[in-house]
Design an enzyme around this catalytic site. Structure first.
Site, PDB file in Angstrom:
ATOM      1  N   THR A  20      -4.054   4.519  -0.107  1.00  0.00           N
ATOM      2  CA  THR A  20      -4.791   4.980   1.070  1.00  0.00           C
ATOM      3  C   THR A  20      -5.784   6.087   0.718  1.00  0.00           C
ATOM      4  OG1 THR A  20      -2.913   6.429   1.589  1.00  0.00           O
ATOM      5  CG2 THR A  20      -3.023   4.356   2.747  1.00  0.00           C
TER       6      THR A  20
ATOM      7  N   VAL B 192       0.844  -1.189   0.000  1.00  0.00           N
ATOM      8  CA  VAL B 192       0.000   0.000   0.000  1.00  0.00           C
ATOM      9  C   VAL B 192       0.883   1.244   0.000  1.00  0.00           C
ATOM     10  CG1 VAL B 192      -1.806   1.248   1.240  1.00  0.00           C
ATOM     11  CG2 VAL B 192      -1.755  -1.245   1.322  1.00  0.00           C
ATOM     12  N   CYS B 193       0.430   2.285  -0.703  1.00  0.00           N
ATOM     13  CA  CYS B 193       1.088   3.592  -0.619  1.00  0.00           C
ATOM     14  C   CYS B 193      -0.004   4.654  -0.658  1.00  0.00           C
ATOM     15  CB  CYS B 193       2.121   3.770  -1.730  1.00  0.00           C
ATOM     16  SG  CYS B 193       1.429   3.843  -3.399  1.00  0.00           S
ATOM     17  N   ALA B 194       0.317   5.849  -1.128  1.00  0.00           N
ATOM     18  CA  ALA B 194      -0.685   6.917  -1.153  1.00  0.00           C
ATOM     19  C   ALA B 194      -1.686   6.725  -2.282  1.00  0.00           C
ATOM     20  CB  ALA B 194       0.004   8.271  -1.276  1.00  0.00           C
TER      21      ALA B 194
END
Length: 206
Positions: free
Chosen positions: A108, A80-82
């Site tokens: 996210t 997961v990242c932005a």
């Protein structure tokens, strides 16, 4: 009777894990069964992350590889990242080492937009810009500085703007970003109290 020469058997090449993507609904429904790794900077992670996610910044993935391999042997991984770009890069890096992982489409941002909660450390933390925003701001500021100094001081300063432009082109072609790696090491992106070794210990114990 003549015998046809036997053709040598070609060695079988190991197959790399295929890329997998989860949308928010899939990730949410499977969250208890997933090992979630957030590859943003510690400050981005502290500003809000998928519940249960462990923070291993993208530049530390290789260092964390043994622990990640152990986790992958126990169950599915979700990176997961932005927004999904860095997590895709992490999945490609892991695939090159024979480790399969999925990426959360939209990151996210999509998770929060769907109404799902984000965990934050007790006491909260000062919000920081997402890394892509930091890169755009820094690159734009350096380009404007080079152009301004080139007009007011000496034309040679315009080479600064040209160098930044060339770096952005290379970043797009190579799908890597040296500026992001450098910005990620600044104090505001590495708040006090972050400890990669502690995170790896939690990953091994999960």
């Amino acid at each position: 009777m003549s015998h046809q020469p036997t053709q040598p058997t070609q060695p079988t090449q190991p197959t790399q894990p295929t890329s997998i993507t989860f949308d928010v609904a899939q990730a949410h429904s499977r969250l208890p069964d997933l090992t979630v790794i957030d590859v943003r900077t510690p400050a981005e992670y502290a500003s809000g992350h998928v519940p249960g996610a462990l923070n291993i910044p993208l530049e530390d993935i290789k260092r964390a590889l043994p622990a990640i391999e152990e986790a992958a042997a126990r169950g599915d991984l979700l990176m997961v990242c932005a927004s999904g770009n860095r997590s895709e890069n992490a999945c490609r890096l892991l695939a090159g080492q024979g480790v399969g992982a999925a990426t959360l489409v939209g990151g996210t941002k999509a998770w929060a937009a769907a109404g799902h909660e984000l965990d934050r450390p007790d006491g909260g933390t000062r919000a920081v810009w997402a890394m892509d925003r930091q890169v755009r701001f820094t690159a734009g500021s350096l380009v404007l500085t080079g152009l301004g100094l080139g007009v007011l001081v000496h034309p040679a300063f315009q080479l600064l703007s040209a160098g930044i432009a060339g770096g952005l082109v290379y970043s797009a072609v190579s799908d890597s970003c040296l500026m992001a790696q450098l910005l990620g090491k600044l104090p505001h992106n590495r708040p006090r109290g972050t400890d990669l070794n502690a995170t790896l210990a939690r990953l091994r114990a999960s």
